[in-house]
Design an enzyme around this catalytic site. Structure first.
Site, PDB file in Angstrom:
ATOM      1  N   SER A  29     -23.645  49.465  32.410  1.00  0.00           N
ATOM      2  CA  SER A  29     -23.202  48.629  31.289  1.00  0.00           C
ATOM      3  C   SER A  29     -24.263  47.646  30.830  1.00  0.00           C
ATOM      4  O   SER A  29     -24.262  47.237  29.663  1.00  0.00           O
ATOM      5  CB  SER A  29     -21.927  47.872  31.683  1.00  0.00           C
ATOM      6  N   GLY A  66     -20.121  51.201  33.939  1.00  0.00           N
ATOM      7  CA  GLY A  66     -19.490  51.533  35.205  1.00  0.00           C
ATOM      8  C   GLY A  66     -20.239  52.564  36.022  1.00  0.00           C
ATOM      9  O   GLY A  66     -19.818  52.903  37.137  1.00  0.00           O
ATOM     10  N   ASN A  95     -23.627  48.548  40.114  1.00  0.00           N
ATOM     11  CA  ASN A  95     -22.238  48.850  40.468  1.00  0.00           C
ATOM     12  C   ASN A  95     -22.101  49.295  41.918  1.00  0.00           C
ATOM     13  O   ASN A  95     -21.076  49.029  42.552  1.00  0.00           O
ATOM     14  CB  ASN A  95     -21.680  49.919  39.519  1.00  0.00           C
ATOM     15  N   ASP A 176     -17.341  36.954  31.222  1.00  0.00           N
ATOM     16  CA  ASP A 176     -17.149  37.472  32.580  1.00  0.00           C
ATOM     17  C   ASP A 176     -18.253  37.042  33.532  1.00  0.00           C
ATOM     18  O   ASP A 176     -18.179  37.287  34.738  1.00  0.00           O
ATOM     19  CB  ASP A 176     -17.032  39.001  32.570  1.00  0.00           C
ATOM     20  N   HIS A 179     -22.071  40.224  32.338  1.00  0.00           N
ATOM     21  CA  HIS A 179     -22.790  40.976  31.319  1.00  0.00           C
ATOM     22  C   HIS A 179     -23.524  40.043  30.357  1.00  0.00           C
ATOM     23  O   HIS A 179     -22.935  39.087  29.853  1.00  0.00           O
ATOM     24  CB  HIS A 179     -21.821  41.866  30.531  1.00  0.00           C
TER      25      HIS A 179
END
Length: 216
Positions: A29, A66, A95, A176, A179
């Protein structure tokens, strides 16, 4: 599947100098432009910079939000056959780390991606990540070491930490806090470029030499 790569590439060898060169980005991402318009991400901005400064190059963004190193390893051969890149940017692992997956698996998957890319004749830039300290010192140090060790083993380009220029700037991230925000993407590209540009130049020189050899 790897055995198909040299054979598939051979018909392309003669006209390579006259065709468009390709940078393939295999990321998650952070490279897919999560939470923003497609044209705002650093990979899209890279395409714009190449158009200005290095005509004849294009970017293929095969990043998936992801994505893990296992996913990248499962896709790499297909992407290589599809796009025949001159340079591959591998920006995976975040991830894996956030999920606490075994380090040996991430190392093995990244090694497979690097090996396949080099087998196809592409130069590789390995883009690393760092994990937060709550995962434990052994894990975080081991995670960071994966990228250094693989870059040394395979002789690839290395950018140790993609988020280094913005890691301590909360305003550079989305809500968040994971990112990067759209306004931070230029800074990421500026960070990637010095590690990537020499690989682009080296690939162009190789193609020129190959073209001259064919003419002789």
């Amino acid at each position: 599947m790897l055995a198909l790569l040299p054979a598939a590439a051979q018909p392309q060898a003669a006209p390579a100098a006259a065709t468009q060169r390709t940078v393939l980005v295999m990321g998650d991402s952070l490279s897919a432009g999560y939470g923003m318009a497609a044209h705002e991400g650093w990979v899209s901005l890279l395409g714009e910079r190449l158009a200005r400064e290095k005509p004849g190059w294009r970017v293929v963004n095969a990043s998936i939000s992801g994505e893990t190193t296992a996913g990248g390893a499962s896709r790499i051969v297909g992407e290589l056959l599809r796009h025949r890149p001159d340079v591959v940017v591998i920006a995976l692992g975040a991830n894996d780390g956030l999920r606490g997956l075994p380090l040996r698996e991430a190392r093995r998957n990244l090694a497979r991606m690097i090996g396949a890319s080099k087998h196809a004749g592409a130069r590789v830039l390995l883009v690393g990540m760092r994990m937060p300290p709550n995962l434990g010192e052994d894990y975080t140090r081991g995670f960071e070491r994966i990228y250094r060790d693989l870059a040394a083993l395979f002789g690839t380009g290395l950018l140790p930490f993609l988020l280094e220029p913005i890691a301590l700037d909360r305003d550079a991230f989305q809500d968040d806090n994971l990112h990067p925000a759209p306004q931070a993407q230029e800074r990421l590209l500026a960070h990637v470029w010095p590690a990537l540009a020499p690989l682009l130049d080296a690939a162009a020189v190789r193609d020129s030499q190959a073209g001259a050899a064919v003419q002789e």
